[in-house]
Design a protein around this motif. Structure first.
Motif, PDB file in Angstrom:
ATOM      1  N   ALA A  23       0.826  -1.220   0.000  1.00 20.22           N
ATOM      2  CA  ALA A  23       0.000   0.000   0.000  1.00 20.22           C
ATOM      3  C   ALA A  23       0.857   1.266   0.000  1.00 20.22           C
ATOM      4  CB  ALA A  23      -0.965  -0.002   1.184  1.00 20.22           C
ATOM      5  N   LYS A  24       2.038   1.214  -0.608  1.00 21.68           N
ATOM      6  CA  LYS A  24       2.915   2.390  -0.698  1.00 21.68           C
ATOM      7  C   LYS A  24       2.690   3.066  -2.050  1.00 21.68           C
ATOM      8  CE  LYS A  24       6.431   0.568   2.444  1.00 21.68           C
ATOM      9  NZ  LYS A  24       7.860   0.227   2.636  1.00 21.68           N
ATOM     10  N   PHE A  25       1.506   3.683  -2.174  1.00 17.71           N
ATOM     11  CA  PHE A  25       1.104   4.240  -3.463  1.00 17.71           C
ATOM     12  C   PHE A  25       1.826   5.543  -3.782  1.00 17.71           C
ATOM     13  CE2 PHE A  25      -2.733   1.814  -2.008  1.00 17.71           C
ATOM     14  CZ  PHE A  25      -2.562   0.772  -2.897  1.00 17.71           C
ATOM     15  N   LYS A  26       2.232   6.301  -2.765  1.00 18.98           N
ATOM     16  CA  LYS A  26       2.992   7.527  -3.011  1.00 18.98           C
ATOM     17  C   LYS A  26       4.321   7.206  -3.678  1.00 18.98           C
ATOM     18  CE  LYS A  26       1.047  10.382   0.699  1.00 18.98           C
ATOM     19  NZ  LYS A  26       1.333  11.156   1.939  1.00 18.98           N
ATOM     20  N   GLU A  27       4.961   6.133  -3.215  1.00 17.88           N
ATOM     21  CA  GLU A  27       6.227   5.728  -3.830  1.00 17.88           C
ATOM     22  C   GLU A  27       6.025   5.311  -5.285  1.00 17.88           C
ATOM     23  OE1 GLU A  27       5.181   5.041  -0.895  1.00 17.88           O
ATOM     24  OE2 GLU A  27       6.787   4.957   0.595  1.00 17.88           O
ATOM     25  N   VAL A  28       4.910   4.630  -5.565  1.00 13.23           N
ATOM     26  CA  VAL A  28       4.626   4.221  -6.942  1.00 13.23           C
ATOM     27  C   VAL A  28       4.451   5.449  -7.830  1.00 13.23           C
ATOM     28  CG1 VAL A  28       3.025   3.000  -8.456  1.00 13.23           C
ATOM     29  CG2 VAL A  28       3.568   2.053  -6.201  1.00 13.23           C
TER      30      VAL A  28
ATOM     31  N   ILE B 164       7.793   6.909  -8.606  1.00  9.40           N
ATOM     32  CA  ILE B 164       8.520   6.104  -9.597  1.00  9.40           C
ATOM     33  C   ILE B 164       8.005   6.390 -11.002  1.00  9.40           C
ATOM     34  CG2 ILE B 164       8.830   3.733 -10.426  1.00  9.40           C
ATOM     35  CD1 ILE B 164       8.984   2.861  -7.498  1.00  9.40           C
ATOM     36  N   LEU B 165       6.670   6.472 -11.157  1.00 12.65           N
ATOM     37  CA  LEU B 165       6.103   6.780 -12.478  1.00 12.65           C
ATOM     38  C   LEU B 165       6.496   8.179 -12.927  1.00 12.65           C
ATOM     39  CD1 LEU B 165       2.526   5.230 -12.124  1.00 12.65           C
ATOM     40  CD2 LEU B 165       4.485   4.304 -13.351  1.00 12.65           C
ATOM     41  N   LYS B 166       6.549   9.107 -11.997  1.00 14.88           N
ATOM     42  CA  LYS B 166       6.959  10.473 -12.325  1.00 14.88           C
ATOM     43  C   LYS B 166       8.408  10.502 -12.786  1.00 14.88           C
ATOM     44  CE  LYS B 166       7.114  15.140 -10.334  1.00 14.88           C
ATOM     45  NZ  LYS B 166       6.861  15.942  -9.101  1.00 14.88           N
TER      46      LYS B 166
ATOM     47  N   ARG C   8       9.993   9.661 -16.556  1.00 12.34           N
ATOM     48  CA  ARG C   8      10.187  10.629 -17.647  1.00 12.34           C
ATOM     49  C   ARG C   8      11.662  10.948 -17.855  1.00 12.34           C
ATOM     50  NH1 ARG C   8       5.794  14.819 -15.023  1.00 12.34           N
ATOM     51  NH2 ARG C   8       3.995  13.395 -15.006  1.00 12.34           N
ATOM     52  N   THR C   9      12.438  10.895 -16.778  1.00  7.69           N
ATOM     53  CA  THR C   9      13.861  11.237 -16.883  1.00  7.69           C
ATOM     54  C   THR C   9      14.749  10.002 -16.918  1.00  7.69           C
ATOM     55  OG1 THR C   9      14.015  11.418 -14.468  1.00  7.69           O
ATOM     56  CG2 THR C   9      13.495  13.427 -15.701  1.00  7.69           C
ATOM     57  N   LYS C  10      14.159   8.824 -16.790  1.00  8.42           N
ATOM     58  CA  LYS C  10      14.940   7.590 -16.822  1.00  8.42           C
ATOM     59  C   LYS C  10      14.602   6.805 -18.092  1.00  8.42           C
ATOM     60  CE  LYS C  10      15.609   7.263 -11.850  1.00  8.42           C
ATOM     61  NZ  LYS C  10      15.575   6.405 -10.648  1.00  8.42           N
ATOM     62  N   ASP C  11      15.452   5.842 -18.367  1.00 11.45           N
ATOM     63  CA  ASP C  11      15.358   5.143 -19.647  1.00 11.45           C
ATOM     64  C   ASP C  11      14.371   3.984 -19.591  1.00 11.45           C
ATOM     65  OD1 ASP C  11      15.911   4.580 -22.268  1.00 11.45           O
ATOM     66  OD2 ASP C  11      17.668   3.339 -21.823  1.00 11.45           O
ATOM     67  N   TRP C  12      13.110   4.292 -19.213  1.00 15.34           N
ATOM     68  CA  TRP C  12      12.084   3.266 -19.289  1.00 15.34           C
ATOM     69  C   TRP C  12      10.733   3.948 -19.423  1.00 15.34           C
ATOM     70  CZ3 TRP C  12       8.071   1.870 -15.763  1.00 15.34           C
ATOM     71  CH2 TRP C  12       8.009   2.645 -14.609  1.00 15.34           C
ATOM     72  N   THR C  13       9.793   3.245 -20.047  1.00 16.80           N
ATOM     73  CA  THR C  13       8.452   3.784 -20.282  1.00 16.80           C
ATOM     74  C   THR C  13       7.426   2.844 -19.678  1.00 16.80           C
ATOM     75  OG1 THR C  13       9.188   4.771 -22.369  1.00 16.80           O
ATOM     76  CG2 THR C  13       6.806   4.528 -22.034  1.00 16.80           C
TER      77      THR C  13
ATOM     78  N   LEU D 222      -9.705   5.186 -11.301  1.00 15.85           N
ATOM     79  CA  LEU D 222     -10.301   5.812 -12.483  1.00 15.85           C
ATOM     80  C   LEU D 222      -9.463   6.991 -12.968  1.00 15.85           C
ATOM     81  CD1 LEU D 222     -14.092   5.710 -11.524  1.00 15.85           C
ATOM     82  CD2 LEU D 222     -12.947   4.394 -13.319  1.00 15.85           C
ATOM     83  N   VAL D 223      -8.876   7.738 -12.031  1.00 17.70           N
ATOM     84  CA  VAL D 223      -7.973   8.832 -12.415  1.00 17.70           C
ATOM     85  C   VAL D 223      -6.772   8.273 -13.176  1.00 17.70           C
ATOM     86  CG1 VAL D 223      -6.398  10.603 -11.536  1.00 17.70           C
ATOM     87  CG2 VAL D 223      -8.685  10.364 -10.552  1.00 17.70           C
ATOM     88  N   LEU D 224      -6.251   7.151 -12.693  1.00 21.54           N
ATOM     89  CA  LEU D 224      -5.107   6.518 -13.352  1.00 21.54           C
ATOM     90  C   LEU D 224      -5.483   6.033 -14.750  1.00 21.54           C
ATOM     91  CD1 LEU D 224      -2.162   5.723 -12.883  1.00 21.54           C
ATOM     92  CD2 LEU D 224      -2.965   3.522 -12.043  1.00 21.54           C
ATOM     93  N   LEU D 225      -6.722   5.605 -14.925  1.00 17.77           N
ATOM     94  CA  LEU D 225      -7.187   5.222 -16.257  1.00 17.77           C
ATOM     95  C   LEU D 225      -7.074   6.401 -17.209  1.00 17.77           C
ATOM     96  CD1 LEU D 225      -8.625   3.323 -18.280  1.00 17.77           C
ATOM     97  CD2 LEU D 225     -10.796   4.119 -17.329  1.00 17.77           C
ATOM     98  N   GLY D 226      -7.454   7.604 -16.738  1.00 19.95           N
ATOM     99  CA  GLY D 226      -7.326   8.800 -17.563  1.00 19.95           C
ATOM    100  C   GLY D 226      -5.883   9.102 -17.915  1.00 19.95           C
ATOM    101  N   VAL D 227      -4.972   8.909 -16.968  1.00 25.24           N
ATOM    102  CA  VAL D 227      -3.545   9.124 -17.230  1.00 25.24           C
ATOM    103  C   VAL D 227      -3.058   8.153 -18.298  1.00 25.24           C
ATOM    104  CG1 VAL D 227      -1.231   8.994 -16.226  1.00 25.24           C
ATOM    105  CG2 VAL D 227      -3.102  10.003 -14.906  1.00 25.24           C
TER     106      VAL D 227
END
Length: 543
Positions: free
Chosen positions: A246-251, A254-256, A259-264, A287-292
């Motif tokens: 349940a460490k969603f802030k860390e996730v 990582i997704l943020k 953009r600057t690291k070599d993975w998509t 649902l917000v993540l679905l929009g992203v």
């Protein structure tokens, strides 16, 4: 390259030297020559292939690779066709062995390797890596066969490469042997064999599997420093572990940083994150993540929709779920049968049987074929809507493969409405279709018979279920009904019959259950204590 056997002990991992678990790292097992496997003949089978033969091998190899994930029998059939026309090449043997290993057919894969050697076909590095996969993926704490396989490779003139060591590390991590995996990694580095992402990722996964997420992140930082940055697969492993914690802030961080690291981030990345959010009841955030995800040009898969729909239905946000299902059509997303089953199942529980029928019509119009679960939901919905005749007709017309769940639904409904003749017909249909009754079927009968006051038949039904190999769970249901209806003689008779019937034993759990149910029914008071004593005597075998 220095001899692998010359390494006496595992060095402590440099990037995790503070971890106490690695201070007891085991030495690498020695590599004695295996007596079970002999190196192949030094000459390779020389076979001048004609263009037609080479084309046949290419076609068969392509067909085997396409089929191996789903049907090993197809792979075997293709290989038999190829073998009948001559000796298959090492590439075809590799495809066969890999398919057998991944399907868990260990002995067959080992036999195929022996057949290849006997045919004079020399293995290449891929062949040996597959052999190593076979041994390392089934190894346990005391198994040194993976190391013997590496020694055998060298005796056969095939030098281990990064793929070999990565396969070994994967097997060790799967077996929970992380310290040994670290030792192999250190040996690679000492021998100048450069690890790749596939070498590190199993260790990251091993840490995550043990809940050591911090150490997994430290290793990923080490990968970056070693100019071997983690890829999307590595990050997906980490994100799954963070979601489990349940460490969603860390996730999100990582997704943020992606953009600057070599993975998509991939569709798997977002599915993993969404599933983690939904597991914790965070439908809105999902649902917000679905929009992203849509904003990045990634279309949801059937699994994506199933995750979201299941979450919305569980949160009783059925209108949002139906809207998402309708939107999937207009947006050309693929909503499969699982997605429809999820929403239909929730509508059924809410008693909205007309909504279930509407979705059934919609999915058929859109070319989504219903499965047995779909029809079971429809049948239950029709029963809720008092359309029992229509439900039974749906089963009788054999438009789908009915199973025990189908019949249990109808039997329960007809039993409740005391339509015994219909129940009898359904039982005959089950027997004719070779569909065995299960514990739910017996529970329906026991509850129904007790409701009708026929406790003797209910007791006989319970005893029959035990003789058919079912569990004792039904006893709690029966004893509860007997206790609240004051059926002392029937209860005593059950214990007597269980003692008389071969293979049926009474234990403390049954005694505890019985006394607890009768006490709840009021028999622990002085006025009724003699009844409780008589039950105790029956359980203890006293006359």
């Amino acid at each position: 390259m220095a001899s692998f056997a010359s390494v006496a002990t595992l060095p402590s991992p440099s990037c995790s030297s503070s971890d106490d678990d690695y201070n007891d790292a085991k030495p690498l097992p020695p590599l004695p020559a295996s007596k079970e496997i002999r190196p192949p003949p030094q000459h390779q089978h020389q076979h001048q292939q004609q263009p037609q033969r080479r084309q046949l091998e290419r076609d068969c190899n392509v067909a085997m690779k396409a089929a191996r994930a789903g049907d090993v029998d197809q792979v075997l059939a293709r290989f038999a066709e190829l073998r009948a026309s001559g000796t298959p090449s090492v590439l075809c043997y590799n495809t066969l062995m890999n398919a057998l290993v991944e399907a868990g057919h260990v002995k067959d894969a080992h036999d195929a390797f022996g057949e290849m050697l006997a045919a004079g076909v020399a293995p290449n590095a891929s062949s040996c890596n597959i052999l190593l996969k076979l041994h390392s993926w089934i190894s346990d704490d005391d198994d040194d066969s993976p190391y013997k396989a590496i020694l055998w490779m060298r005796e056969a003139g095939v030098e281990p490469d990064v793929g070999t060591y990565s396969t070994l590390i994967t097997g060790l991590c799967r077996a929970g042997r992380l310290p040994e995996a670290w030792g192999v990694l250190e040996c690679m580095l000492e021998q100048g064999c450069r690890p790749m992402v596939h070498t590190y990722t199993p260790i990251v996964q091993g840490y995550c599997r043990e809940g050591r997420v911090g150490e997994a992140m430290d290793l990923m930082a080490t990968m970056e420093a070693a100019d071997c940055p983690p890829n999307v697969v590595t990050y997906n492993v980490l994100i799954r572990a963070l979601c489990d914690a349940a460490k969603f802030k860390e996730v999100k961080q990582i997704l943020k940083e992606s953009r600057t690291k070599d993975w998509t981030p991939s569709i798997v990345t977002y599915n993993t994150f969404m599933n983690g959010l939904c597991q914790k009841g965070k439908a809105k955030e999902a649902l917000v993540l679905l929009g992203v995800m849509l904003g990045k040009g990634l279309d949801p898969t059937d699994f994506t929709l199933s995750i979201l729909l299941n979450c919305l239905c569980h949160a009783s946000r059925i209108s949002h779920a139906r809207f998402l299902l309708e939107r999937s059509t207009s947006s050309r997303w693929y909503a499969g049968v699982v997605a429809y089953d999820t929403v239909m199942g929730r509508l059924c529980k809410m008693g909205h049987w007309r909504g279930v029928l509407k979705l059934l019509t919609d999915m058929i119009k859109k070319g989504v074929m219903p499965n047995t679960r779909t029809f079971n939901i429809v049948i239950r919905s029709l029963c809720i809507g008092r359309k029992c005749s229509a439900a039974k007709s749906l089963v009788c017309n054999q438009g789908f493969a009915a199973n025990v769940v189908t019949y249990n639904t109808l039997i329960d409904w007809f039993f409740y409405h005391r339509k015994r003749s219909e129940v009898g017909h359904l039982m005959c249909d089950m027997a004719a279709g070779n569909i065995a009754v299960d514990e739910v079927t017996y529970t329906i009968f026991v509850v129904g018979l007790c409701r009708d006051g026929n406790f003797a038949k209910a007791s006989s039904c319970f005893l029959e279920s035990l003789e058919n190999g079912l569990s004792m769970d039904l006893l709690g249901v029966l004893i509860n009904r007997l206790a609240y209806n004051g059926k002392i003689p029937e209860t005593i008779r059950i214990f007597q019959n269980m003692r008389e019937r071969k293979g049926l034993f009474l234990d403390n759990s049954i005694f505890d259950l019985t006394i607890e149910r009768f006490c709840r029914a009021g028999y622990c008071h002085d006025k009724y204590i003699h009844n409780l004593n008589s039950i105790l005597d029956a359980m203890l075998g006293k006359q």
